[in-house]
Design a protein around this motif. Sequence first.
Motif, PDB file in Angstrom:
ATOM      1  N   TYR A 169     -24.354 -50.145  -3.577  1.00  0.00           N
ATOM      2  CA  TYR A 169     -25.304 -49.100  -3.953  1.00  0.00           C
ATOM      3  C   TYR A 169     -25.981 -49.332  -5.301  1.00  0.00           C
ATOM      4  N   LYS A 170     -25.377 -50.190  -6.120  1.00  0.00           N
ATOM      5  CA  LYS A 170     -25.875 -50.435  -7.479  1.00  0.00           C
ATOM      6  C   LYS A 170     -26.024 -49.135  -8.252  1.00  0.00           C
ATOM      7  N   SER A 171     -25.078 -48.231  -8.012  1.00  0.00           N
ATOM      8  CA  SER A 171     -25.105 -46.911  -8.636  1.00  0.00           C
ATOM      9  C   SER A 171     -23.691 -46.351  -8.653  1.00  0.00           C
ATOM     10  N   LEU A 172     -23.259 -45.888  -9.831  1.00  0.00           N
ATOM     11  CA  LEU A 172     -21.936 -45.283  -9.926  1.00  0.00           C
ATOM     12  C   LEU A 172     -21.877 -43.974  -9.151  1.00  0.00           C
ATOM     13  N   SER A 173     -22.910 -43.162  -9.290  1.00  0.00           N
ATOM     14  CA  SER A 173     -22.885 -41.849  -8.643  1.00  0.00           C
ATOM     15  C   SER A 173     -22.917 -41.971  -7.116  1.00  0.00           C
ATOM     16  N   LYS A 174     -23.710 -42.877  -6.582  1.00  0.00           N
ATOM     17  CA  LYS A 174     -23.754 -43.072  -5.125  1.00  0.00           C
ATOM     18  C   LYS A 174     -22.439 -43.637  -4.613  1.00  0.00           C
ATOM     19  N   ALA A 175     -21.865 -44.572  -5.361  1.00  0.00           N
ATOM     20  CA  ALA A 175     -20.569 -45.137  -4.976  1.00  0.00           C
ATOM     21  C   ALA A 175     -19.484 -44.067  -5.023  1.00  0.00           C
ATOM     22  N   ALA A 176     -19.512 -43.247  -6.061  1.00  0.00           N
ATOM     23  CA  ALA A 176     -18.523 -42.176  -6.195  1.00  0.00           C
ATOM     24  C   ALA A 176     -18.617 -41.217  -5.014  1.00  0.00           C
ATOM     25  N   LYS A 177     -19.818 -40.858  -4.638  1.00  0.00           N
ATOM     26  CA  LYS A 177     -20.016 -39.943  -3.510  1.00  0.00           C
ATOM     27  C   LYS A 177     -19.485 -40.575  -2.227  1.00  0.00           C
ATOM     28  N   GLU A 178     -19.800 -41.841  -2.003  1.00  0.00           N
ATOM     29  CA  GLU A 178     -19.346 -42.550  -0.798  1.00  0.00           C
ATOM     30  C   GLU A 178     -17.823 -42.611  -0.726  1.00  0.00           C
ATOM     31  N   LEU A 179     -17.186 -42.844  -1.864  1.00  0.00           N
ATOM     32  CA  LEU A 179     -15.733 -43.028  -1.908  1.00  0.00           C
ATOM     33  C   LEU A 179     -14.954 -41.721  -2.071  1.00  0.00           C
ATOM     34  N   GLY A 180     -15.666 -40.662  -2.409  1.00  0.00           N
ATOM     35  CA  GLY A 180     -14.994 -39.389  -2.632  1.00  0.00           C
ATOM     36  C   GLY A 180     -14.294 -39.310  -3.979  1.00  0.00           C
ATOM     37  N   TYR A 181     -14.799 -40.064  -4.956  1.00  0.00           N
ATOM     38  CA  TYR A 181     -14.261 -40.078  -6.309  1.00  0.00           C
ATOM     39  C   TYR A 181     -15.255 -39.398  -7.252  1.00  0.00           C
ATOM     40  N   THR A 182     -14.794 -39.148  -8.457  1.00  0.00           N
ATOM     41  CA  THR A 182     -15.724 -38.726  -9.496  1.00  0.00           C
ATOM     42  C   THR A 182     -16.387 -39.970 -10.066  1.00  0.00           C
ATOM     43  N   GLN A 183     -17.533 -39.769 -10.697  1.00  0.00           N
ATOM     44  CA  GLN A 183     -18.221 -40.894 -11.320  1.00  0.00           C
ATOM     45  C   GLN A 183     -17.356 -41.495 -12.426  1.00  0.00           C
ATOM     46  N   ALA A 184     -16.649 -40.649 -13.152  1.00  0.00           N
ATOM     47  CA  ALA A 184     -15.769 -41.127 -14.221  1.00  0.00           C
ATOM     48  C   ALA A 184     -14.657 -42.005 -13.665  1.00  0.00           C
ATOM     49  N   ASN A 185     -14.110 -41.638 -12.508  1.00  0.00           N
ATOM     50  CA  ASN A 185     -13.050 -42.428 -11.894  1.00  0.00           C
ATOM     51  C   ASN A 185     -13.566 -43.808 -11.492  1.00  0.00           C
ATOM     52  N   VAL A 186     -14.766 -43.854 -10.936  1.00  0.00           N
ATOM     53  CA  VAL A 186     -15.370 -45.138 -10.557  1.00  0.00           C
ATOM     54  C   VAL A 186     -15.557 -46.004 -11.795  1.00  0.00           C
ATOM     55  N   SER A 187     -16.062 -45.419 -12.862  1.00  0.00           N
ATOM     56  CA  SER A 187     -16.280 -46.145 -14.109  1.00  0.00           C
ATOM     57  C   SER A 187     -14.968 -46.711 -14.661  1.00  0.00           C
ATOM     58  N   ILE A 188     -13.924 -45.907 -14.623  1.00  0.00           N
ATOM     59  CA  ILE A 188     -12.609 -46.356 -15.106  1.00  0.00           C
ATOM     60  C   ILE A 188     -12.092 -47.520 -14.264  1.00  0.00           C
ATOM     61  N   GLN A 189     -12.246 -47.422 -12.944  1.00  0.00           N
ATOM     62  CA  GLN A 189     -11.782 -48.500 -12.073  1.00  0.00           C
ATOM     63  C   GLN A 189     -12.520 -49.804 -12.344  1.00  0.00           C
ATOM     64  N   LEU A 190     -13.837 -49.713 -12.551  1.00  0.00           N
ATOM     65  CA  LEU A 190     -14.609 -50.924 -12.850  1.00  0.00           C
ATOM     66  C   LEU A 190     -14.173 -51.534 -14.176  1.00  0.00           C
ATOM     67  N   LYS A 191     -13.921 -50.684 -15.151  1.00  0.00           N
ATOM     68  CA  LYS A 191     -13.461 -51.155 -16.457  1.00  0.00           C
ATOM     69  C   LYS A 191     -12.137 -51.902 -16.313  1.00  0.00           C
ATOM     70  N   LYS A 192     -11.247 -51.383 -15.474  1.00  0.00           N
ATOM     71  CA  LYS A 192      -9.952 -52.033 -15.260  1.00  0.00           C
ATOM     72  C   LYS A 192     -10.108 -53.385 -14.571  1.00  0.00           C
ATOM     73  N   VAL A 193     -11.050 -53.480 -13.658  1.00  0.00           N
ATOM     74  CA  VAL A 193     -11.312 -54.773 -13.000  1.00  0.00           C
ATOM     75  C   VAL A 193     -11.834 -55.769 -14.031  1.00  0.00           C
ATOM     76  N   GLU A 194     -12.765 -55.328 -14.876  1.00  0.00           N
ATOM     77  CA  GLU A 194     -13.292 -56.210 -15.926  1.00  0.00           C
ATOM     78  C   GLU A 194     -12.183 -56.654 -16.878  1.00  0.00           C
ATOM     79  N   GLU A 195     -11.294 -55.736 -17.234  1.00  0.00           N
ATOM     80  CA  GLU A 195     -10.182 -56.081 -18.123  1.00  0.00           C
ATOM     81  C   GLU A 195      -9.221 -57.060 -17.448  1.00  0.00           C
ATOM     82  N   GLU A 196      -8.974 -56.846 -16.164  1.00  0.00           N
ATOM     83  CA  GLU A 196      -8.068 -57.726 -15.409  1.00  0.00           C
ATOM     84  C   GLU A 196      -8.557 -59.171 -15.427  1.00  0.00           C
TER      85      GLU A 196
END
Length: 100
Positions: free
Chosen positions: A13-40
């Motif tokens: 989707y190239k969008s945090l908000s669209k991805a969050a809606k699709e996954l049923g997460y909050t936008q903040a949760n999506v952002s945190i998950q991406l940050k963890k992947v980058e850190e990993e």
Amino acid sequence: MNYLKTFQVVCLYKSLSKAAKELGYTQANVSIQLKKVEEEFGVKLFEKIGYSFELTKQGEELLHFANQILNDYHCFKTKLTMKTNNRFVIGATVTSSYKI
């Protein structure tokens, strides 16, 4: 697996908000998950351009592997489910016959 799935959907989707809606997460949760992947992996996966995201070279590489991993995971899970769900249950009730 969940973090890779989140990464994959954000890429789609190239969008945090669209991805969050699709996954049923909050936008903040999506952002945190991406940050963890980058850190990993110790790399930056996205370049933010306006309200959308573009993958970095490392992000493109990870997406390729994430797609493979998630596909293999889905195939394996399906295979296991098929093996465990192909049971036949035969039931019978006790019947009696009476002669009068």
